[in-house]
Design a protein around this motif. Structure first.
Motif, short mmCIF file in Angstrom:
data_model
loop_
_atom_site.label_atom_id
_atom_site.label_comp_id
_atom_site.label_asym_id
_atom_site.label_seq_id
_atom_site.Cartn_x
_atom_site.Cartn_y
_atom_site.Cartn_z
N THR A 1 14.53 9.54 -12.95
CA THR A 1 13.26 10.26 -12.94
C THR A 1 12.09 9.28 -12.96
O THR A 1 11.11 9.45 -12.23
CB THR A 1 13.18 11.23 -14.15
OG1 THR A 1 14.26 12.15 -14.05
CG2 THR A 1 11.87 11.98 -14.16
N ILE A 2 12.20 8.26 -13.79
CA ILE A 2 11.13 7.25 -13.89
C ILE A 2 11.00 6.48 -12.58
O ILE A 2 9.89 6.23 -12.10
CB ILE A 2 11.37 6.32 -15.08
CG1 ILE A 2 11.15 7.09 -16.39
CG2 ILE A 2 10.45 5.10 -15.03
CD1 ILE A 2 11.56 6.34 -17.63
N GLN A 3 12.13 6.11 -11.98
CA GLN A 3 12.07 5.38 -10.72
C GLN A 3 11.47 6.21 -9.60
O GLN A 3 10.83 5.68 -8.70
CB GLN A 3 13.46 4.88 -10.34
CG GLN A 3 13.93 3.74 -11.20
CD GLN A 3 15.36 3.31 -10.87
OE1 GLN A 3 16.13 4.05 -10.27
NE2 GLN A 3 15.71 2.11 -11.30
N ALA A 4 11.65 7.52 -9.66
CA ALA A 4 11.11 8.40 -8.62
C ALA A 4 9.68 8.85 -8.90
O ALA A 4 9.02 9.38 -8.01
CB ALA A 4 12.01 9.62 -8.46
N ALA A 5 9.22 8.62 -10.12
CA ALA A 5 7.89 9.11 -10.50
C ALA A 5 6.79 8.40 -9.72
O ALA A 5 6.83 7.19 -9.51
CB ALA A 5 7.66 8.91 -12.00
N VAL A 6 5.80 9.17 -9.33
CA VAL A 6 4.63 8.64 -8.63
C VAL A 6 3.40 9.19 -9.35
O VAL A 6 3.18 10.40 -9.38
CB VAL A 6 4.61 9.06 -7.15
CG1 VAL A 6 3.35 8.53 -6.47
CG2 VAL A 6 5.85 8.57 -6.43
N GLY A 7 2.62 8.28 -9.94
CA GLY A 7 1.36 8.68 -10.54
C GLY A 7 0.29 8.74 -9.47
O GLY A 7 0.22 7.87 -8.60
N GLU B 1 -2.00 5.60 -5.79
CA GLU B 1 -0.67 5.96 -6.27
C GLU B 1 -0.08 4.79 -7.04
O GLU B 1 -0.27 3.63 -6.65
CB GLU B 1 0.25 6.36 -5.12
CG GLU B 1 -0.11 7.69 -4.52
CD GLU B 1 0.87 8.17 -3.47
OE1 GLU B 1 1.85 7.45 -3.15
OE2 GLU B 1 0.67 9.27 -2.94
N PHE B 2 0.64 5.11 -8.10
CA PHE B 2 1.22 4.11 -8.99
C PHE B 2 2.69 4.45 -9.20
O PHE B 2 3.04 5.60 -9.46
CB PHE B 2 0.47 4.15 -10.33
CG PHE B 2 0.73 2.97 -11.21
CD1 PHE B 2 -0.13 1.88 -11.19
CD2 PHE B 2 1.81 2.95 -12.08
CE1 PHE B 2 0.09 0.79 -12.02
CE2 PHE B 2 2.04 1.86 -12.90
CZ PHE B 2 1.19 0.78 -12.87
N LYS B 3 3.59 3.43 -9.08
CA LYS B 3 5.03 3.62 -9.25
C LYS B 3 5.58 2.57 -10.20
O LYS B 3 4.94 1.55 -10.46
CB LYS B 3 5.75 3.51 -7.91
CG LYS B 3 5.37 4.57 -6.91
CD LYS B 3 6.15 4.39 -5.61
CE LYS B 3 5.75 5.44 -4.59
NZ LYS B 3 6.48 5.25 -3.32
N SER B 4 6.81 2.82 -10.69
CA SER B 4 7.43 1.87 -11.62
C SER B 4 7.69 0.53 -10.94
O SER B 4 7.54 -0.51 -11.56
CB SER B 4 8.73 2.43 -12.19
OG SER B 4 9.68 2.63 -11.17
N GLU B 5 8.08 0.57 -9.70
CA GLU B 5 8.30 -0.67 -8.96
C GLU B 5 7.10 -0.89 -8.04
O GLU B 5 6.85 -0.11 -7.14
CB GLU B 5 9.59 -0.60 -8.14
CG GLU B 5 10.83 -0.62 -9.02
CD GLU B 5 12.10 -0.70 -8.21
OE1 GLU B 5 12.06 -1.20 -7.08
OE2 GLU B 5 13.13 -0.26 -8.74
N PHE C 1 1.08 8.39 -14.10
CA PHE C 1 2.43 7.80 -14.13
C PHE C 1 2.95 7.73 -15.56
O PHE C 1 4.09 8.10 -15.84
CB PHE C 1 2.43 6.42 -13.48
CG PHE C 1 3.75 5.72 -13.58
CD1 PHE C 1 4.79 6.07 -12.74
CD2 PHE C 1 3.96 4.73 -14.52
CE1 PHE C 1 6.03 5.45 -12.84
CE2 PHE C 1 5.19 4.10 -14.63
CZ PHE C 1 6.22 4.46 -13.79
N GLN C 2 2.11 7.25 -16.49
CA GLN C 2 2.52 7.16 -17.89
C GLN C 2 2.88 8.53 -18.46
O GLN C 2 3.84 8.66 -19.22
CB GLN C 2 1.42 6.51 -18.72
CG GLN C 2 1.26 5.03 -18.45
CD GLN C 2 0.08 4.42 -19.20
OE1 GLN C 2 -0.67 5.11 -19.86
NE2 GLN C 2 -0.07 3.12 -19.07
N THR C 3 2.14 9.53 -18.09
CA THR C 3 2.43 10.89 -18.55
C THR C 3 3.80 11.34 -18.05
O THR C 3 4.59 11.92 -18.79
CB THR C 3 1.34 11.87 -18.07
OG1 THR C 3 0.09 11.46 -18.63
CG2 THR C 3 1.64 13.30 -18.46
#
Length: 158
Positions: free
Chosen positions: A30-36, A48-52, A87-89
């Motif tokens: 879920t975190i890897q797919a998350a897009v803030g 847009e902000f992502k984990s990677e 993203f943090q949310t």
């Protein structure tokens, strides 16, 4: 011959561990797919902000370029910060089931999260001690059975 079992406690522990590993994997996915996502300047600037990769997208509508450099800079910061916050949310929401929130509702409580991980680790260590003990007992029983068994070709009295 009796069936070897470590008992219901170990089986329950094993099921719990499999569930928790599955939960951790799901959270990681879920975190890897998350897009803030964040916007500013009436939607003319989108980030847009992502984990990677962190900030992975910054779109500027040509109308946003009409702003002064100071205004443009501030609006870009606003969009980027909004994307990072979004993203943090999403990360907090992904971990909410595994790691309880602070009592004040301000996100994950690191102390509770560590306590949860400690509980898992201590449970695992305890079950491994039980397993090692039970394996030792079973090994001793097998050795005694072999020592007491005299086959048809064994020398000496039966």
């Amino acid at each position: 011959m009796a069936e070897f079992s470590l008992g219901p406690d170990f089986e329950r522990f094993q099921r719990d561990m499999q569930q928790q590993v599955g939960d951790f994997s799901k959270m990681q996915e879920t975190i890897q797919a998350a897009v803030g996502r964040g916007e500013a300047a009436e939607g003319r600037i989108v980030a847009e902000f992502k984990s990677e990769g962190g900030l992975t997208k910054l779109d500027l509508d040509p109308r946003a370029l009409r702003l002064s450099s100071a205004e443009l800079s501030e609006e870009i910061r606003t969009a980027v910060n909004a994307a990072a916050q979004d993203f943090q949310t999403k990360v907090k929401e992904a971990g909410a089931d595994l790691f309880p929130a602070k009592d004040d509702g301000q996100g994950m409580d690191p102390a509770k999260a560590l306590a949860s991980l400690d509980k898992i680790a201590n449970g695992f260590a305890g079950q491994m001690r039980t397993l090692a003990h039970e394996l030792g007992v079973q090994q001793q029983r097998a050795k005694e059975a072999m020592d007491n068994y005299k086959g048809p070709n064994s020398p000496g009295p039966r």
